[in-house]
Scaffold this motif. Structure first.
Motif, mmCIF file in Angstrom:
data_model
loop_
_atom_site.group_PDB
_atom_site.id
_atom_site.type_symbol
_atom_site.label_atom_id
_atom_site.label_comp_id
_atom_site.label_asym_id
_atom_site.label_seq_id
_atom_site.Cartn_x
_atom_site.Cartn_y
_atom_site.Cartn_z
ATOM 1 N N LEU A 161 0.739 -1.247 -0.082
ATOM 2 C CA LEU A 161 -0.050 0.183 -0.032
ATOM 3 C C LEU A 161 0.865 1.173 0.013
ATOM 4 O O LEU A 161 1.760 1.506 0.780
ATOM 5 N N GLU A 162 0.516 2.126 -0.833
ATOM 6 C CA GLU A 162 1.052 3.360 -0.895
ATOM 7 C C GLU A 162 0.735 4.421 0.464
ATOM 8 O O GLU A 162 -0.438 4.144 0.997
ATOM 9 N N TRP A 163 1.535 5.443 0.611
ATOM 10 C CA TRP A 163 1.289 6.299 1.737
ATOM 11 C C TRP A 163 -0.325 6.813 1.866
ATOM 12 O O TRP A 163 -0.915 6.619 2.666
ATOM 13 N N PRO A 164 -0.822 7.357 0.398
ATOM 14 C CA PRO A 164 -2.245 7.645 0.881
ATOM 15 C C PRO A 164 -3.302 6.606 1.228
ATOM 16 O O PRO A 164 -4.230 6.898 1.978
ATOM 17 N N ASP A 165 -3.109 5.414 0.523
ATOM 18 C CA ASP A 165 -4.002 4.322 1.198
ATOM 19 C C ASP A 165 -3.801 3.949 2.564
ATOM 20 O O ASP A 165 -4.659 3.677 3.298
ATOM 21 N N ARG A 166 -2.368 4.142 2.865
ATOM 22 C CA ARG A 166 -2.047 3.685 4.561
ATOM 23 C C ARG A 166 -3.005 4.568 5.186
ATOM 24 O O ARG A 166 -3.384 4.518 6.522
ATOM 25 N N GLU A 167 -2.672 5.910 4.881
ATOM 26 C CA GLU A 167 -3.430 7.037 5.664
ATOM 27 C C GLU A 167 -4.838 6.937 5.777
ATOM 28 O O GLU A 167 -5.552 7.257 6.753
ATOM 29 N N LEU A 168 -5.454 6.672 4.533
ATOM 30 C CA LEU A 168 -6.930 6.112 4.753
ATOM 31 C C LEU A 168 -7.312 5.151 5.350
ATOM 32 O O LEU A 168 -8.247 5.189 6.462
ATOM 33 N N VAL A 169 -6.601 3.977 5.782
ATOM 34 C CA VAL A 169 -6.909 2.931 6.669
ATOM 35 C C VAL A 169 -6.801 3.439 8.139
ATOM 36 O O VAL A 169 -7.576 3.291 9.058
ATOM 37 N N ASN A 170 -5.766 4.220 8.586
ATOM 38 C CA ASN A 170 -5.500 4.941 9.536
ATOM 39 C C ASN A 170 -6.386 5.722 10.051
ATOM 40 O O ASN A 170 -6.887 5.482 11.438
ATOM 41 N N ALA A 171 -7.027 6.622 9.175
ATOM 42 C CA ALA A 171 -7.962 7.542 9.490
ATOM 43 C C ALA A 171 -9.189 6.815 9.777
ATOM 44 O O ALA A 171 -9.977 7.211 10.809
ATOM 45 N N VAL A 172 -9.654 6.117 8.773
ATOM 46 C CA VAL A 172 -10.953 5.279 9.120
ATOM 47 C C VAL A 172 -10.914 4.680 10.470
ATOM 48 O O VAL A 172 -11.899 4.605 11.223
ATOM 49 N N THR A 173 -9.643 3.877 10.745
ATOM 50 C CA THR A 173 -9.682 3.221 11.951
ATOM 51 C C THR A 173 -9.539 3.823 13.219
ATOM 52 O O THR A 173 -10.480 3.907 14.242
ATOM 53 N N SER A 174 -9.134 5.005 13.149
ATOM 54 C CA SER A 174 -9.077 6.259 14.346
ATOM 55 C C SER A 174 -10.523 6.743 14.502
ATOM 56 O O SER A 174 -10.965 6.981 15.581
ATOM 57 N N ARG A 175 -11.166 7.072 13.495
ATOM 58 C CA ARG A 175 -12.500 7.588 13.578
ATOM 59 C C ARG A 175 -13.363 6.671 14.213
ATOM 60 O O ARG A 175 -14.183 7.088 15.145
ATOM 61 N N LEU A 176 -13.475 5.658 13.737
ATOM 62 C CA LEU A 176 -14.319 4.387 14.165
ATOM 63 C C LEU A 176 -14.031 4.208 15.841
ATOM 64 O O LEU A 176 -14.822 3.692 16.830
ATOM 65 N N ASN A 177 -12.957 4.099 16.094
ATOM 66 C CA ASN A 177 -12.444 4.114 17.540
ATOM 67 C C ASN A 177 -12.634 5.250 18.184
ATOM 68 O O ASN A 177 -12.196 5.460 19.406
ATOM 69 N N GLN A 178 -13.029 6.139 17.609
ATOM 70 C CA GLN A 178 -13.331 7.661 18.350
ATOM 71 C C GLN A 178 -12.193 8.369 18.725
ATOM 72 O O GLN A 178 -12.062 8.672 20.012
ATOM 73 N N CYS A 179 -11.004 8.207 18.194
ATOM 74 C CA CYS A 179 -9.758 8.748 18.613
ATOM 75 C C CYS A 179 -9.217 9.725 17.863
ATOM 76 O O CYS A 179 -9.262 9.693 16.905
ATOM 77 N N LEU A 180 -8.789 10.817 18.694
ATOM 78 C CA LEU A 180 -8.302 11.958 18.034
ATOM 79 C C LEU A 180 -7.115 11.751 17.337
ATOM 80 O O LEU A 180 -6.699 12.420 16.371
ATOM 81 N N TYR A 181 -6.200 10.837 17.930
ATOM 82 C CA TYR A 181 -4.941 10.527 17.558
ATOM 83 C C TYR A 181 -5.067 10.173 16.019
ATOM 84 O O TYR A 181 -5.720 9.236 15.670
#
Lengths: 229, 89
Positions: free
Chosen positions: B69-89
């Motif tokens: 996975l390239e950086w933009p796809d990795r950021e997408l995965v991380n952003a979705v994960t954080s959002r669903l975990n309701q984490c600001l980080y």
């Protein structure tokens, strides 16, 4: 980050990656072998699926440690997300007999990323096999509660069924369940019963590191087992 | 205020100091380097246990330093994960 122009527009590929990350985070037991076919049709090959599953499981670890320890952001954000809504309920996992079977032959395994697999093994040993500050039996209880909450049948074989008894073990089990299922409810108050039961700061971090590590390991395990079903 | 004591890079001694130095050698995209000059908060959150800090961020390095996975796809995965975990980080 999400508004960064370099991110792909939400085409079929972006939506498929986001959807996969969502399932890994909220309900990894829902994945099926057919999802691999669907993902391939969206232009995502199996190595990329494995990368999404591992990355999302790992970011879930970082989210849990961040909220459990209570870190502050390193930078200003232009668009702050809404504050956590503690009333959001985690999705229920299936009954044990409906959880993904860990013994089925798997199309995807972490060993297909050998460097990552070796580093995860080293992390596992570091987290699970120390004698202090938390005792091994207490650490195994924390891991068992997380594996149970995540539907991780293979994990439970390693830890044994959780059977907390006494004030400290009850508090450990309650905290581990929160870490696994509703990390958005973690905060200073959640740590209070563990402090009251006599744990110091080092032991509290051990609980956090163990429960968060096991959330990563169980999520990864359940997602990969589910993709074989 | 963090719920547990957190020791930054400047105050670190012994094993913690060595671990910060080791992790500091990782090549990070400039966007991940905090302006405050200390290690990122999520790294410092592990300061009570330098050995776990080292293991966890070596796994992070292998997931973020290698494809496919390239950086933009990795950021997408991380952003979705954080959002669903309701984490600001």
């Amino acid at each position: 980050m999400i508004a960064d122009a370099r991110l792909p527009a939400a085409g079929p590929r972006g939506r498929a990656i986001a959807g996969l990350a969502r399932l890994v985070t909220e309900a990894p037991w829902c994945l099926r072998r057919e999802d691999l076919v669907r993902l391939r049709a969206s232009g995502i090959d199996d190595a990329e699926v494995l990368h999404v599953v591992a990355l999302s499981s790992f970011f879930g670890y970082l989210n849990r440690v961040a909220d459990a320890v209570g870190i502050e952001l390193d930078y200003e954000v232009a668009l702050a997300p809404p504050p956590p809504d503690a009333s959001v309920a985690p999705l229920p996992r299936p009954e044990r007999h409906e959880c993904p079977d860990p013994d089925r032959a798997r199309p995807l395994q972490l060993g297909q990323r050998p460097t990552t697999a070796a580093l995860v093994d080293a992390w596992h040993v570091q987290v699970m096999e120390r004698a202090a500050p938390l005792g091994r039996a207490h650490r195994r209880l924390v891991a068992a509660v997380v594996a149970d909450a995540t539907g991780d049948v293979a994990g439970l074989r390693a830890t044994g069924e959780p059977a907390p008894s006494g004030e400290l073990e009850q508090a450990l089990a309650a905290y581990a369940d929160l870490v696994a299922r509703a990390p958005w409810r973690l905060g200073a108050a959640a740590l209070a019963p563990l402090r009251a039961a006599g744990l110091d700061d080092a032991a509290l971090f051990d609980v956090i590191a163990t429960a968060s590590y096991q959330s990563f390991a169980s999520r990864l395990e359940v997602a990969l087992a589910a993709l074989a079903s | 205020m963090a719920h547990l004591p957190v020791t930054g890079r400047r105050e670190a001694t012994g094993a913690l100091r060595e671990t910060y130095e080791l992790l500091g050698k990782r090549a990070l995209p400039p966007v991940y380097v905090p302006a405050h000059g200390d290690a990122p908060g999520i790294v410092r959150a592990h300061s009570l246990d330098p050995a776990v800090m080292r293991c966890a961020f070596q796994v992070s390095g292998s997931l973020n330093g290698q494809g496919p996975l390239e950086w933009p796809d990795r950021e997408l995965v991380n952003a979705v994960t954080s959002r669903l975990n309701q984490c600001l980080y």
